[in-house]
Design a protein around this motif. Structure first.
Motif, PDB file in Angstrom:
ATOM      1  N   ALA A   1       0.838  -1.201   0.000  1.00 59.42           N
ATOM      2  CA  ALA A   1       0.000   0.000   0.000  1.00 59.42           C
ATOM      3  C   ALA A   1       0.875   1.253   0.000  1.00 59.42           C
ATOM      4  CB  ALA A   1      -0.923  -0.009   1.206  1.00 59.42           C
ATOM      5  N   LEU A   2       0.265   2.377  -0.371  1.00 63.88           N
ATOM      6  CA  LEU A   2       0.986   3.647  -0.412  1.00 63.88           C
ATOM      7  C   LEU A   2       0.131   4.746   0.211  1.00 63.88           C
ATOM      8  CD1 LEU A   2       3.321   5.520  -1.409  1.00 63.88           C
ATOM      9  CD2 LEU A   2       2.016   5.798  -3.533  1.00 63.88           C
ATOM     10  N   VAL A   3       0.758   5.524   1.082  1.00 68.01           N
ATOM     11  CA  VAL A   3       0.163   6.750   1.631  1.00 68.01           C
ATOM     12  C   VAL A   3       1.103   7.878   1.237  1.00 68.01           C
ATOM     13  CG1 VAL A   3      -0.399   8.003   3.746  1.00 68.01           C
ATOM     14  CG2 VAL A   3      -0.948   5.568   3.547  1.00 68.01           C
TER      15      VAL A   3
ATOM     16  N   GLY B   1      -2.042  11.850  11.151  1.00 63.79           N
ATOM     17  CA  GLY B   1      -3.046  11.490  10.154  1.00 63.79           C
ATOM     18  C   GLY B   1      -2.516  10.499   9.142  1.00 63.79           C
ATOM     19  N   ALA B   2      -1.259  10.692   8.723  1.00 62.94           N
ATOM     20  CA  ALA B   2      -0.654   9.762   7.766  1.00 62.94           C
ATOM     21  C   ALA B   2      -0.484   8.379   8.380  1.00 62.94           C
ATOM     22  CB  ALA B   2       0.691  10.299   7.285  1.00 62.94           C
ATOM     23  N   LEU B   3      -0.071   8.324   9.657  1.00 63.35           N
ATOM     24  CA  LEU B   3       0.036   7.034  10.338  1.00 63.35           C
ATOM     25  C   LEU B   3      -1.337   6.383  10.488  1.00 63.35           C
ATOM     26  CD1 LEU B   3       2.639   7.702  13.186  1.00 63.35           C
ATOM     27  CD2 LEU B   3       2.870   6.085  11.285  1.00 63.35           C
ATOM     28  N   HIS B   4      -2.337   7.181  10.804  1.00 58.99           N
ATOM     29  CA  HIS B   4      -3.708   6.679  10.901  1.00 58.99           C
ATOM     30  C   HIS B   4      -4.121   6.020   9.591  1.00 58.99           C
ATOM     31  CE1 HIS B   4      -8.023   6.935  12.206  1.00 58.99           C
ATOM     32  NE2 HIS B   4      -8.207   6.988  10.897  1.00 58.99           N
ATOM     33  N   ALA B   5      -3.844   6.707   8.478  1.00 63.01           N
ATOM     34  CA  ALA B   5      -4.202   6.163   7.161  1.00 63.01           C
ATOM     35  C   ALA B   5      -3.419   4.891   6.856  1.00 63.01           C
ATOM     36  CB  ALA B   5      -3.948   7.213   6.082  1.00 63.01           C
ATOM     37  N   ALA B   6      -2.128   4.897   7.182  1.00 63.47           N
ATOM     38  CA  ALA B   6      -1.286   3.736   6.881  1.00 63.47           C
ATOM     39  C   ALA B   6      -1.762   2.498   7.622  1.00 63.47           C
ATOM     40  CB  ALA B   6       0.164   4.044   7.241  1.00 63.47           C
ATOM     41  N   LEU B   7      -2.137   2.665   8.875  1.00 64.28           N
ATOM     42  CA  LEU B   7      -2.561   1.523   9.682  1.00 64.28           C
ATOM     43  C   LEU B   7      -3.897   0.954   9.225  1.00 64.28           C
ATOM     44  CD1 LEU B   7      -1.535   2.839  13.215  1.00 64.28           C
ATOM     45  CD2 LEU B   7      -0.383   1.085  11.867  1.00 64.28           C
TER      46      LEU B   7
END
Length: 237
Positions: free
Chosen positions: A88-90, A214-220
Motif C-alpha cells: 500500500a501507499l500513503v 493522520g498519515a500514520l492513521h491512514a497507513a494503519l
C-alpha cells in the motif's frame, strides 16, 4: 493483522519524515523497517531503524505500506516499488505532474493507496462539511480564507484549493484570500454568507504533528484493503 504494520518511510530526512519516525517509535502497532533519504545516510542504523539512500530503494526489506513525503522527482520510484511488491501507499507529496497523477490512478487498480494535500483528520472532516454546506446553501457567497507562516510560498495553499474544489463541486462560486504572518502553522476558514446570516467552518492546526499522525492513521487502516484510490476520510473509522 496481529503483528505490527511494517512501514517504509520515504522522505525520512524531511520535517514530516522526522515526525513519522518519532511518532511511530511511541506506539506499538507499527514498525519502521526502512527509512529512505535523498542522500546517503550518515548512519546506516539509527535507534534500530535501517536507513537507505534513495538510489538504494529497491534493496529495502519487505514492507506493508510506504508513507511518502518527498519531492516529485522522488515519487515515481516509490510508487513503482509499491506496485511491484503489492504494498500500500500513503503519499502527501505535492507538485505532482499530470503524468504522475495518471500513474497514481493506474496504480490504484493494483494496490490500495491514498494521496492527500493535507493529512489532518480534522481537515478531512471539514472537507465533508464544506461539501454539505455548499449543496445546502445554493446562491450563498463562498470564501476560503487561509493563513500560514511567512515562509510559505504558494497561495492559496493546497488545502485551501482542495476545500474550494469541494465547495465548487457542489455548486458554490468560490473566492480565495491568503495571509502570510509569523509562524502560523495553518488556519483555514470556509465562509458561506447569505442575506442576514453567515456560516463559518474553521480548522486551526496547532502543530505539524497532526499531519504525521493522520498519515500514520491512514497507513494503519489501508493495509489489507482492496486496490483503490482512497480518500483520507474513507479511512476515518
Amino acid at each position: 493483522m496481529n503483528r505490527p504494520i511494517k512501514l517504509l518511510i520515504h522522505g525520512a530526512s524531511g520535517r514530516m519524515g522526522q515526525a513519522l519516525l518519532r511518532l511511530c517509535a511511541e506506539q506499538g502497532d507499527c514498525q519502521i523497517v526502512a527509512a529512505v533519504t535523498r542522500k546517503s545516510p550518515a548512519q546506516r542504523v539509527v535507534d534500530g531503524v535501517p536507513f537507505f539512500a534513495a538510489n538504494e530503494l529497491s534493496g529495502a526489506p519487505a514492507f506493508d505500506v510506504a508513507i511518502d513525503f518527498s519531492l516529485p522527482e522522488g515519487f515515481d520510484p516509490v510508487l513503482g516499488l509499491c506496485v511491484a511488491r503489492g504494498a500500500a501507499l500513503v503519499s502527501g507529496t505535492t507538485g505532482l505532474s499530470e503524468a504522475q497523477r495518471a500513474a497514481l490512478d493506474a496504480a490504484a487498480t493494483r494496490v490500495p493507496l491514498v494521496w492527500a494535500s493535507n493529512f489532518s483528520l480534522g481537515v478531512a472532516v471539514l472537507t465533508e462539511l464544506v461539501e454539505r454546506a455548499a449543496a445546502a446553501l445554493p446562491g450563498w457567497d463562498c470564501d476560503v480564507i487561509e493563513a500560514h507562516h511567512t515562509q510559505k510560498k504558494d497561495a492559496p495553499s493546497g488545502t485551501a484549493l482542495t476545500l474550494g474544489e469541494a465547495a465548487a463541486a457542489n455548486g458554490a462560486k468560490v473566492s480565495y484570500a491568503s495571509l502570510r504572518a509569523g509562524d502560523i502553522v495553518g488556519e483555514h476558514t470556509v465562509q458561506f454568507t447569505g442575506l442576514g446570516e453567515r456560516l463559518e467552518l474553521v480548522h486551526r492546526a496547532g502543530n505539524r504533528d497532526i499531519f504525521a499522525r493522520g498519515a500514520l492513521h491512514a497507513a494503519l487502516r489501508i493495509v489489507g484493503r482492496p486496490p483503490a484510490a482512497y480518500r483520507l476520510r474513507d479511512l476515518l473509522d
